[in-house]
Design a protein around this motif. Structure first.
Motif: not given
Ligand SMILES: *[C@@H]1O[C@H](CO)[C@@H](O)[C@H](O)[C@H]1NC(C)=O
Length: 808
Positions: A384-386, A408-413, A433-437, A453-459
């Motif tokens: 559900l990115q962006k 689950l990718d909810v990055s860029w929200n 879980l991708n919670l980045s941006s 196991k994999v947690l993305d919280l960048h930005n």
């Molecule tokens: C999370 O999403 C961003 C883009 O929205 C991507 O660049 C990044 O690689 C993703 N992270 C993972 C762990 O997949």
């Protein structure tokens, strides 16, 4: 409409890249050194003097209108020639007769109307698309191009037997550009047979789809149609066109690019394609027109695995959204991607759904999507990115009934978590879980799926990772780059952590304990932080040195000092401070040891070399020299006959006569000794006074014997008296042997006082010190002596004469 041209170009690039990859790059990989790039240089003809060893020649995007034999005949090794986007109108293919190695010839986007047929059989890639050919430029010689992989063609009409010469070739890709195609009544229904894996057909951008040519392709695996404009009246023409092409059992991949259609026609196309053998259906750049009304659709059994819809423009404004959602949510496929569309929602499927993978990135979905949805039981990946998600709590709740969800990718929200009163609910199966941006803060650590196991919280906006977070024991990879963290986290709460990405934060003093705490770490990226290059950092740098260099990503280039100013920009690798200035204990120990050594040295000097004696002697020497300078000559010259009077005890006469007197007289010092110079007939006291008065200095040889002698004490008394009387310091005390203080009778308080001042010269027992002793004595008489002696010599002589003549 012009804006939409870009995606077509992109899809062409795609084809080119594919063909390049398989057709040329692999075979030509060593030719980059013989590449000549003359593209986009405004050339009107092929430049002269090209290096004859040229293998790749790029002259695309110029204004070249003619190609002659002499232009390229010398380039016998030429393998790749790019001439696309020029102004060629006619091409005599025999110009290539000396380029027998030519494999790649791109003549697309010219104005070619005619072409001769003498093709070089080495060709693997021949692109004649986007030209002005009336009919397909295929002559029977094409049949000899047995190496051919890629063939790009363009034509305004397609005749029945046009493709016959190449029907037997096994091609990878045919690009057939039919932008200016028009139907000739009697030609409809002509059947063309081809052998190619990929067929890419490009139609006219603005014309409604009208191609009724019947093309049948053997072994077609991939079909791509670009510029398909449909309405409710020509929808059936496309379906008829496709029905021949989609017959083959190998067709797995169908791509429609740049489609303008009604909703009704789109649904019909879906319905038509569903029972076909196609597994992957991609539709890029759709414009929906006219109206969106409810369509009856029942999905049959299908081979379709993935439907991919990207970039949708909707020109219909009044419609029921549910109509659209229903068509998609009912689909019985595994993978669905609908991205870059104006969709704001998606319905929860009514029955247990087949979806395993849903990608709804770049839409305008809100937190309400899939709330209380219990039919997505097979869903493994949800993207559900962006979108427009706001509440992390609701995202967690959404997953509650998705028991298979792993990614689950909810990055860029715009996700936040501020419901501190309520505990988050997540499905336990989530692993990635991708919670980045987003705009998450430290509180996010209280709202995470327990087994991630994999947690993305960048930005995000994280400043610290709280110590007491619900332990994420399974967490292996944590990305917290581009936040505002000031410290490296410990691994207390993340006992399995093996990858940590924490670059672009505000870490100035990373703890050196990190590597001890995080035993399982395989990779850490902490670069581009504002490192403060001080003593504390040294330990961190050392600890980096101890782990293997593959563990620290970006080392050493992204690790630079930010502070203090003098080190700004210095690589951490090159930052060195002495261990001493950083270690207080070491500093204290060093100072202590140095002090101790010094003390030992001084003691040794004192005990074995009698340093204090030397110091005293030096001191007196300088004092005497100083005094001597201040004495006026007049005074000296007045009544003096002798340089020195020596007073000593009879017991010390041996030393005086053997050591002192010879030594002084050697220097020209005149001495008054009482045995020698005493005037007989005068009383002893008179003689002494006389002697003292006539002498510039009085030397007293002090010893216990001296103290015992009453006479000596008188002499001292007079001399001292004289000294004060004259106002100059004429007394020289030599301590021949130490005198214990209590040996001095109390009546001799003058002697006591002088001894107490310690202004005497000590006679050293060691021979080595004698030199300095004598130098000190000599210094007491000093330079002025020479001046005086001359004057006094005459005087003294006279007075001595007088003395001897008048022995009264
Ligand atoms: C999370 O999403 C961003 C883009 O929205 C991507 O660049 C990044 O690689 C993703 N992270 C993972 C762990 O997949």
């Amino acid at each position: 409409m012009t804006k939409d041209k870009e995606p077509i170009v992109r899809s062409f690039h795609f084809v080119y890249i594919i063909t390049l990859m398989f057709g040329t790059i692999i075979q030509f990989s060593d030719e980059s050194e013989f590449t000549v790039n003359k593209s986009n240089k405004g050339l009107t003809h092929v430049p002269k003097g090209l290096p004859p060893q040229t293998k790749v020649l790029d002259m695309s995007q110029n204004c070249i209108s003619e190609l002659h034999l002499s232009d390229i005949s010398l380039l016998s090794g030429l393998k790749v020639l790019r001439l696309s986007h020029n102004r060629l109108q006619y091409l005599d293919v025999s110009v290539f007769k000396f380029n027998q190695d030519l494999e790649y010839l791109d003549l697309s986007h010219n104005q070619l109307q005619k072409m001769s047929c003498h093709l070089i059989t080495s060709l693997k890639h021949l692109d004649l698309s986007f030209n002005d050919f009336d009919a397909l430029p295929i002559c029977k010689e094409f049949g000899n191009l047995t190496q051919l992989n890629f063939l790009g063609l363009s034509a305004k009409t397609v005749h029945q037997l046009d493709l016959l010469p190449i029907a037997h070739l096994h091609l990878s890709c045919i690009l057939l550009e039919l932008e200016h195609y028009y139907i000739k009544e009697h030609e409809t229904g002509s059947l063309q047979i081809l052998n190619t894996e990929t067929l890419h057909l490009v139609f006219h951008q603005n014309n409604y789809f009208s191609v009724e040519a019947n093309i049948s392709v053997n072994s077609l695996g991939c079909l791509q149609l670009s510029n398909v404009k449909l309405d409710n009246t020509n929808c059936h023409i496309l379906i008829k066109f496709l029905s021949e092409l989609t017959r083959g059992p190998n067709l797995l991949n169908l791509t429609l690019n740049h489609v303008e259609t009604t909703w009704k026609c789109l649904v019909r196309v879906f319905q038509f394609l569903w029972p076909k053998p196609i597994e992957y259906l991609n539709i890029y750049n759709i414009t929906l027109v006219e109206s969106i009304d409810e369509e009856d659709i029942t999905y049959s059994e299908t081979s379709l695995k993935a439907l991919n819809i990207e970039h949708v423009i909707n020109t219909v404004f009044l419609f029921s959204q549910t109509i659209v959602y229903t068509v998609f949510s009912k689909m019985n496929i595994m993978k669905l991607t609908i991205s870059d569309t104006p969709l704001i929602h998606m319905l929860c499927p009514q029955a247990t759904s087949t979806f395993k993978f849903l990608n709804f990135s770049q839409n305008v979905f809100t937190d309400n999507v899939f709330q209380n949805c219990s039919t997505l039981v097979r869903l493994e990946t949800l993207i559900l990115q962006k979108n427009k998600l706001k509440d992390l709590f609701k995202v967690g709740l959404m997953t509650k009934d998705m028991p298979s969800l792993e990614t689950l990718d909810v990055s860029w929200n715009s996700l936040e978590y501020d419901r501190h009163d309520r505990n988050c609910t997540w499905v336990g199966s989530i692993v990635v879980l991708n919670l980045s941006s987003n705009i998450l803060t430290d509180s996010v650590f209280r709202c995470l799926p327990p087994r991630v196991k994999v947690l993305d919280l960048h930005n995000n906006r994280i400043t610290t990772i709280p110590e007491n977070v619900t332990s994420l024991e399974a967490l292996q990879e944590l990305n917290v780059a581009s936040n505002s963290l000031a410290h490296l986290p410990g691994c207390g709460t993340f006992s399995s952590l093996s990858v940590l990405i924490i670059d672009y934060n505000s870490i100035s003093n990373p703890s050196a304990h990190f590597f001890q705490s995080c035993q399982k770490i395989r990779s850490i990226n902490a670069g581009n932080n504002p490192f403060q290059c001080t003593c504390e950092l040294r330990e961190f740098i050392q600890s980096i040195g101890q782990v293997s260099s593959e563990v620290v990503e970006g080392w050493p280039d992204s690790y630079k000092c930010d502070y203090p100013g003098s080190y700004k920009g210095t690589l951490l690798k090159d930052f060195h401070v002495s261990p001493l200035s950083c270690n207080t204990a070491l500093l204290i120990v060093t100072i202590g040891i140095t002090g101790l050594l010094l003390a030992v040295a001084v003691t040794v000097l004192c005990i074995y070399f009698d340093l204090p004696w030397y110091l005293r002697m030096m001191c007196q020497w300088t004092q005497t020299r100083h005094r001597a300078r201040n004495i006026s000559l007049d005074k000296l010259q007045r009544t003096l006959q002798f340089h020195a009077f020596i007073s000593y005890s009879e017991h010390d006469s041996g030393w005086v006569k053997n050591e002192l007197v010879p030594c002084l007289e050697k220097e020209g010092i005149r001495i008054c000794l009482h045995e020698r110079n005493f005037v007989p007939g005068k009383s002893i006291v008179e003689n002494i006074i006389n002697c003292i008065e006539k002498s510039y200095k009085s030397i007293f040889v002090l010893s216990p014997n001296f103290v015992q002698s009453e006479w000596c004490h008188y002499e001292l008394y007079f001399a001292h008296h004289n000294l004060f009387h004259e106002g100059s310091n004429n007394l020289i005390l030599i301590l021949l042997e130490p005198i214990p203080q209590n040996c001095i009778p109390s009546k001799y308080h003058k002697l006591k006082a002088l001894m107490a001042q310690r202004t005497y010269l000590e006679w050293p027992k060691e021979k080595s010190k004698h030199g300095l002793f004598w130098a000190n004595i000599r210094a007491a008489f000093n330079i002025k002596l020479t001046l005086n002696t001359e004057n006094n010599d005459v005087k003294n002589l006279k007075s001595q004469e007088i003395q001897y003549k008048n022995p009264s």
